[in-house]
Design a protein around this motif. Structure first.
Motif, short mmCIF file in Angstrom:
data_model
loop_
_atom_site.label_atom_id
_atom_site.label_comp_id
_atom_site.label_asym_id
_atom_site.label_seq_id
_atom_site.Cartn_x
_atom_site.Cartn_y
_atom_site.Cartn_z
N ILE A 96 0.78 -1.11 0.07
CA ILE A 96 0.09 -0.15 0.13
C ILE A 96 0.61 1.36 -0.26
O ILE A 96 1.63 1.48 0.64
N LEU A 97 0.40 2.19 -0.84
CA LEU A 97 1.19 3.69 -0.68
C LEU A 97 0.21 4.71 -0.40
O LEU A 97 -0.67 4.47 -0.43
N LEU A 98 0.77 5.04 0.74
CA LEU A 98 -0.35 5.94 2.04
C LEU A 98 0.43 7.21 1.47
O LEU A 98 1.51 7.70 2.08
N ARG B 164 2.31 -4.09 3.29
CA ARG B 164 3.06 -3.65 3.49
C ARG B 164 3.45 -2.60 2.44
O ARG B 164 2.76 -1.92 1.75
N VAL B 165 4.08 -1.50 3.98
CA VAL B 165 3.21 -0.26 3.95
C VAL B 165 4.85 1.02 3.36
O VAL B 165 5.32 1.32 4.35
N ILE B 166 4.24 1.45 2.42
CA ILE B 166 4.97 2.58 1.94
C ILE B 166 4.28 4.13 2.43
O ILE B 166 3.23 4.07 1.34
N SER B 167 5.33 4.83 3.10
CA SER B 167 3.90 5.95 3.24
C SER B 167 5.03 6.82 2.68
O SER B 167 6.21 7.10 2.11
N ASN C 198 8.69 4.08 -8.42
CA ASN C 198 9.91 3.45 -8.25
C ASN C 198 9.65 1.94 -7.35
O ASN C 198 10.34 1.47 -7.80
N GLU C 199 8.62 1.91 -6.64
CA GLU C 199 8.27 1.15 -5.87
C GLU C 199 7.22 0.18 -6.57
O GLU C 199 6.71 0.64 -7.53
N LYS C 200 7.46 -1.26 -6.37
CA LYS C 200 6.24 -2.30 -6.53
C LYS C 200 4.97 -1.67 -5.89
O LYS C 200 4.75 -2.03 -4.51
N VAL C 201 3.68 -1.45 -6.42
CA VAL C 201 2.77 -0.48 -5.19
C VAL C 201 1.28 -1.31 -5.65
O VAL C 201 1.35 -1.78 -7.31
N ASP C 202 0.92 -2.06 -4.87
CA ASP C 202 -0.49 -2.56 -5.65
C ASP C 202 -1.88 -1.55 -5.70
O ASP C 202 -2.12 -1.43 -6.43
N ILE C 203 -1.76 -0.62 -4.57
CA ILE C 203 -3.16 0.18 -4.33
C ILE C 203 -2.35 1.55 -3.72
O ILE C 203 -1.35 1.76 -2.70
N VAL C 204 -2.66 3.12 -4.33
CA VAL C 204 -2.53 3.82 -3.44
C VAL C 204 -3.37 4.23 -2.58
O VAL C 204 -5.15 4.34 -2.91
N THR D 291 -13.54 3.81 10.88
CA THR D 291 -11.97 3.45 11.63
C THR D 291 -11.43 3.08 11.03
O THR D 291 -11.86 2.13 9.33
N PRO D 292 -10.26 3.04 10.92
CA PRO D 292 -9.15 1.92 10.11
C PRO D 292 -9.81 0.52 9.89
O PRO D 292 -9.48 -0.12 8.42
N THR D 293 -9.98 0.05 10.77
CA THR D 293 -10.97 -1.66 10.17
C THR D 293 -11.73 -1.32 8.36
O THR D 293 -11.98 -1.93 8.11
N GLN D 294 -12.70 -0.34 8.57
CA GLN D 294 -13.66 -0.24 7.64
C GLN D 294 -12.56 0.46 6.61
O GLN D 294 -12.82 0.36 5.08
N VAL D 295 -11.58 0.64 6.57
CA VAL D 295 -10.84 1.60 5.13
C VAL D 295 -10.05 0.56 4.57
O VAL D 295 -9.73 -0.08 3.60
N VAL D 296 -9.63 -0.61 5.90
CA VAL D 296 -9.06 -1.80 5.22
C VAL D 296 -10.01 -2.65 4.45
O VAL D 296 -10.20 -3.67 3.59
N GLU D 297 -10.68 -3.09 5.25
CA GLU D 297 -12.47 -3.53 4.45
C GLU D 297 -12.71 -3.34 2.64
O GLU D 297 -12.47 -4.02 2.08
N LYS D 298 -12.59 -1.54 2.43
CA LYS D 298 -12.04 -1.20 1.32
C LYS D 298 -11.36 -1.26 0.02
O LYS D 298 -11.46 -1.81 -0.50
N ILE D 299 -9.53 -1.41 1.00
CA ILE D 299 -8.79 -1.74 0.29
C ILE D 299 -9.21 -3.46 0.20
O ILE D 299 -8.57 -3.40 -0.91
N LYS D 300 -9.35 -4.14 0.71
CA LYS D 300 -8.96 -6.09 0.15
C LYS D 300 -10.10 -5.72 -0.85
O LYS D 300 -10.30 -6.80 -1.40
N LEU D 301 -11.09 -5.24 -1.22
CA LEU D 301 -12.20 -5.56 -2.06
C LEU D 301 -11.22 -5.32 -3.85
O LEU D 301 -11.66 -5.82 -5.11
N TYR D 302 -9.79 -4.42 -3.43
CA TYR D 302 -9.25 -4.22 -4.66
C TYR D 302 -8.64 -4.44 -4.58
O TYR D 302 -7.24 -4.82 -5.57
N VAL D 303 -7.94 -5.33 -3.87
CA VAL D 303 -5.58 -6.13 -4.09
C VAL D 303 -6.07 -7.31 -4.00
O VAL D 303 -7.26 -7.79 -2.43
#
Lengths: 536, 134
Positions: free
Chosen positions: B18-20, B41-44, B57-63, B122-134
């Motif tokens: 994840i690129l944050l 893995r988190v790149i910020s 330059n990095e291998k990123v799966d979602i922004v 909440t962060p949990t809800q954000v993660v749920e959304k992320i999991k829909l796309y990666v």
């Protein structure tokens, strides 16, 4: 042609000559009045213009008087010498105006004034001598000026001033108003060179003298235009001024035409009244135009302020939401067990913190929304929404809070309820959230019932009933107005009095109705009803 | 996605990156904590330019993108991201506190998967959304 010529040559001043002098005097008066009215002598340009107008009038009028006084040699000479005193300043003020209009005045300010005074002193000093005008002769009925030796150096000086006036203007990029002035100057100079200098001095033809004199009115008119155009100019004011002054002139000319005494008295009275009313009229128009301008400035300022307010609100909301996000996020992580097991007591405290945080977030949202909704600047994303699903989603966020408070909370959806509505999903959740938040906030014991149903085949209704304190009938009407807070809630919980107001605005925006049934001590039922999307 | 799992054999191949892009350090810390807990893995990056640099330059799966960020705004970041051939299909979730509809429409036109309001989730809800796309 010959008739006209002999007419001009005769001592009897031709009628049209008289009229011309009269017209010049009054046109000059009109122009001086207009410029004075506009610039109130505040700027240097209008001051010099006033001086220029005065010198031109002296020059034209006394040259004219000298002709009328032809029967008396000394008087005629006296008038002519006064006209002479005004001559150098006329040319010099024209020069000063040109310097001002090409905006190089500051550099030569002191020198310019000194020269103006010097030219006045010189012309006044020479006026009593024979240096410039040594004598006046009447050949038959024509006035001839006998020039003294000083006249020729003077002529050279005049040529120099003319050159200094025109040449710099030809070398700079002129604005439109300055071009008009330049045309006026050129007409005046050419007329003077021909009729006041070349013809009388070198060819001895003096009968056309007045052409040169009368060209001054063109110069004055164009200069006035250039000056007014340069500053504040309003076509409405100038038109009013022109019409008023023209009426004055007509009345004045009528006054001087031969008539009976009664007519003269009536005309004088009419003129006096017209002068008074004219001044009042022009003043009121100027005032009106001025107010309009101020109003425009104010509106502009208000718009800017409004924009700043919006930007401020947007930034403030953003800044407030960031820390709230962090509080809410960390609380949820601890509650969800991301940091390991916590005691039930700790968990319940943290859940309370969460609901307070949620309330704060809702407050921020409401404050941000209210002005946008009111001004109709909010853009709604209308979608086909399943209302039941939206209500459920909001309902679950409040369920914990209600249960922790010991309230019974229930969502009832009978089978077969149709719930397809065209709304903005985020906004409709805010509506449900505001209702539910109030119900849970104000109910100390008992229950909160949420029901969804179809009161008619074309609509869907959401009802939220609580067993709270209830709202008196007199307060029910005011409840949906801005910043209103029910008396029974005062001092009890925080609130801006915006929630229900926004809710009403939103529901009405989506074509729905909103309302409540309540009785003191028996709880309240808030509801909203939305039109269903017609099945295709 | 498959290409990613074979290419990254040396470095925990199963982990999605994840690129944050977020400028508030407290929020970066919070989301990083949560995302890593969930196995990402988190790149910020704290501004748009650094974000763009990482995306290229990095291998990123979602922004995960905040919109009010320094240097290069979120919208400009999105435009630049979409212009480049290598990153034009990268899934992006906007996670911002800007609730203006104009911003949301603009972001959607630039092909973001979700437009989330930070304070509402909440962060949990954000993660749920992320999991829909990666």
């Amino acid at each position: 042609m010959n008739e006209i010529l002999s007419f001009i040559i005769t001592r009897e001043i031709p009628v049209y000559n008289k009229i011309a002098v009269l017209v010049i005097n009054f046109s000059a008066a009109v122009l001086l009045l207009i410029v004075f009215n506009h610039n109130k002598l505040k700027d240097i340009q209008s001051k010099i213009f006033m001086a220029m107008g005065a010198f031109i009038l002296l020059w034209v009028d006394f040259a004219y008087l000298a002709r009328i006084a032809g029967f008396n040699h000394n008087l005629s000479l006296f008038f002519l010498r006064i006209a002479w005193i005004a001559t150098p300043p006329v040319f010099y003020t024209v020069y000063l105006t040109s310097v001002l209009l090409v905006e190089k005045f500051d550099k030569y300010k002191k020198a310019s004034y000194s020269l103006l005074i010097l030219s006045l002193i010189l012309s006044a000093a020479t006026a009593s001598t024979n240096l410039i005008i040594s004598d006046v002769k009447f050949t038959g009925s024509t006035l001839d000026i006998v020039y003294g030796v000083g006249f020729y150096p003077f002529l050279v000086a005049i040529f120099a001033v003319m050159a200094f006036t025109v040449i710099p203007m030809l070398h700079v990029q002129l604005k439109n108003n300055t071009k008009i002035f330049l045309i006026g100057v050129l007409i005046f100079y050419v007329a003077n060179l021909i009729f006041n200098i070349t013809l009388p001095v070198f060819l001895g033809i003096t009968h056309y003298y007045f052409f040169g004199d009368y060209s001054t009115i063109i110069l004055l008119g164009m200069t006035a235009y250039a000056i007014i155009r340069h500053g504040l100019f309003d076509i409405k004011v100038v038109t009013t001024e022109l019409l008023t002054f023209i009426i004055w002139i007509i009345l004045l000319i009528k006054l001087f035409t031969p008539q009976s005494t009664t007519d003269t008295i009536v005309d004088s009275l009419t003129l006096t009244l017209m002068v008074i009313f004219g001044i009042l009229l022009v003043r009121s128009v100027i005032k009106e135009v001025d107010q309009r301008r101020k109003l425009q400035e104010l509106t502009q300022k208000l718009r800017e302020l409004d924009k700043q307010k919006d930007e401020f609100l947007s930034v403030a909301a953003h800044e407030l939401r960031s820390p709230l996000t962090a509080i809410k996020g960390y609380l949820s992580m601890v509650i969800e067990g991301d940091t390991g097991e916590i005691s039930d007591k700790a968990k319940s405290f943290l859940l309370d913190s969460t609901s307070v945080t949620e309330r704060l977030i809702r407050l921020v949202n409401n404050m941000l929304n209210v002005s946008r909704i009111e001004e109709g600047r909010i853009v709604y994303q209308l979608e086909n929404v399943d209302l039941i699903k939206a209500v459920q989603e909001v309902y679950f966020t409040f369920r914990f809070e209600a249960e922790r408070k010991g309230l019974e909370i229930k969502l009832t959806v009978p089978d077969g309820v149709r719930d397809n509505v065209m709304v903005d999903p985020d906004r409709i959740k805010e509506v449900v959230g505001n209702f539910l938040s109030n119900a849970v906030k104000f109910t100390e014991e008992g229950k909160v019932d949420v029901k969804i149903g179809n009161p008619t085949p074309e609509s869907v209704k959401v009802e939220i009933a609580d067993t709270g304190p209830g709202i008196s009938e007199s307060e029910q009407n005011k409840l949906f107005s801005k910043f209103y807070r029910a008396e029974s809630t005062e001092g009890k919980t925080m609130g801006t009095g915006l929630g229900l107001y926004i809710t009403k605005l939103l529901v009405e925006e989506f074509g729905g109705k909103i309302g409540l049934e309540s009785e003191l001590g028996k709880g309240s039922t808030f509801w909203f009803e939305l039109p269903l999307v017609k099945a295709t | 996605m498959d290409e990613n799992s074979t290419a990254g054999v040396f470095d925990e191949p199963a982990k999605k990156t994840i690129l944050l892009i977020e400028d508030d350090p407290l929020l970066v810390k919070m989301y990083r904590e949560k995302f890593e807990m969930e196995g990402f893995r988190v790149i910020s990056a704290e501004d748009g330019e650094k974000g763009l640099d990482a995306a290229f330059n990095e291998k990123v799966d979602i922004v995960i993108l905040d919109l009010l960020i320094p240097r290069l705004s979120g919208m400009d970041f999105l435009k630049k991201l979409r212009e480049s051939e290598m990153s034009k299909d990268l899934p992006v979730i906007v996670l911002s506190n800007l609730s203006e509809r104009e911003e949301q429409d603009k972001a959607r036109q630039l092909g973001v998967k979700e437009y989330l309001l930070k304070a509402n989730l909440t962060p949990t809800q954000v993660v749920e959304k992320i999991k829909l796309y990666v």
